[in-house]
Scaffold this motif. Structure first.
Motif, PDB file in Angstrom:
ATOM      1  N   ARG A   4      73.663  84.413  87.304  1.00 52.02           N
ATOM      2  CA  ARG A   4      73.500  85.311  86.157  1.00 52.02           C
ATOM      3  C   ARG A   4      72.020  85.367  85.844  1.00 52.02           C
ATOM      4  N   GLY A   5      71.509  86.568  85.595  1.00 45.98           N
ATOM      5  CA  GLY A   5      70.102  86.648  85.254  1.00 45.98           C
ATOM      6  C   GLY A   5      69.592  88.064  85.116  1.00 45.98           C
ATOM      7  N   LYS A   6      68.374  88.152  84.638  1.00 44.42           N
ATOM      8  CA  LYS A   6      67.722  89.450  84.456  1.00 44.42           C
ATOM      9  C   LYS A   6      67.252  89.973  85.803  1.00 44.42           C
ATOM     10  N   ILE A   7      67.344  91.291  85.952  1.00 45.31           N
ATOM     11  CA  ILE A   7      66.881  91.946  87.180  1.00 45.31           C
ATOM     12  C   ILE A   7      66.082  93.185  86.817  1.00 45.31           C
ATOM     13  N   GLU A  41      65.759  98.154  84.306  1.00 47.27           N
ATOM     14  CA  GLU A  41      65.721  96.751  83.899  1.00 47.27           C
ATOM     15  C   GLU A  41      67.045  96.409  83.263  1.00 47.27           C
ATOM     16  N   GLY A  42      67.529  95.186  83.538  1.00 52.94           N
ATOM     17  CA  GLY A  42      68.797  94.788  82.955  1.00 52.94           C
ATOM     18  C   GLY A  42      69.191  93.391  83.352  1.00 52.94           C
ATOM     19  N   GLU A  43      70.517  93.181  83.443  1.00 51.23           N
ATOM     20  CA  GLU A  43      71.030  91.850  83.709  1.00 51.23           C
ATOM     21  C   GLU A  43      72.306  91.926  84.531  1.00 51.23           C
ATOM     22  N   VAL A  58      64.708  92.943  92.047  1.00 47.96           N
ATOM     23  CA  VAL A  58      63.913  91.731  91.859  1.00 47.96           C
ATOM     24  C   VAL A  58      64.498  90.925  90.704  1.00 47.96           C
ATOM     25  N   ALA A  59      64.685  89.618  90.923  1.00 46.10           N
ATOM     26  CA  ALA A  59      65.166  88.716  89.877  1.00 46.10           C
ATOM     27  C   ALA A  59      64.026  88.372  88.932  1.00 46.10           C
ATOM     28  N   GLU A  60      64.369  87.781  87.797  1.00 47.43           N
ATOM     29  CA  GLU A  60      63.359  87.465  86.789  1.00 47.43           C
ATOM     30  C   GLU A  60      62.304  86.480  87.290  1.00 47.43           C
TER      31      GLU A  60
END
Length: 107
Positions: A26-29, A16-18, A48-50
């Motif tokens: 830009r976003g969490k993945i 998990e990260g960004e 997978v994106a947030e």
């Protein structure tokens, strides 16, 4: 090569990260196991994106030089990679003390 984000390993084939080093997105993945592989060459993980959208895949590879495993990522979402995938590897994050934190390094 440039660092486009960070992920933390939270389990086997779970990260998990960004992503933050991309110009347009830009976003969490999260990287999570991909089930139902239909061939031996199928990726082990999906990216997978947030919002739940699958934006890529990841495979565990073995370095020819060191023999050590590493994770190779292909990000293919059209809002992120226009014209082709962005390829990256997970590698040690130089500015982190936590050995479970990896830099997402575009190549």
């Amino acid at each position: 090569m440039s660092n486009i984000g960070y992920v933390k390993q939270t389990g086997e084939h779970h990260y998990e990260g960004e992503l933050s080093g991309l110009l347009t997105w830009r976003g969490k993945i999260r990287l999570q196991p991909l089930t139902g592989a239909v061939s031996a060459n199928a990726p082990e993980m999906e990216v997978v994106a947030e919002n739940g959208a699958q934006i890529g895949t990841a495979r565990v590879r073995v370095s020819k030089k060191s023999g050590n495993p590493y994770v190779n990522v292909a990000i293919k979402h059209p809002q992120i990679a226009r014209g082709g995938p962005i390829f990256a590897n997970l590698g040690p994050a130089n500015d982190q003390d936590d050995e479970d934190v990896f830099a997402v390094i575009a190549n």
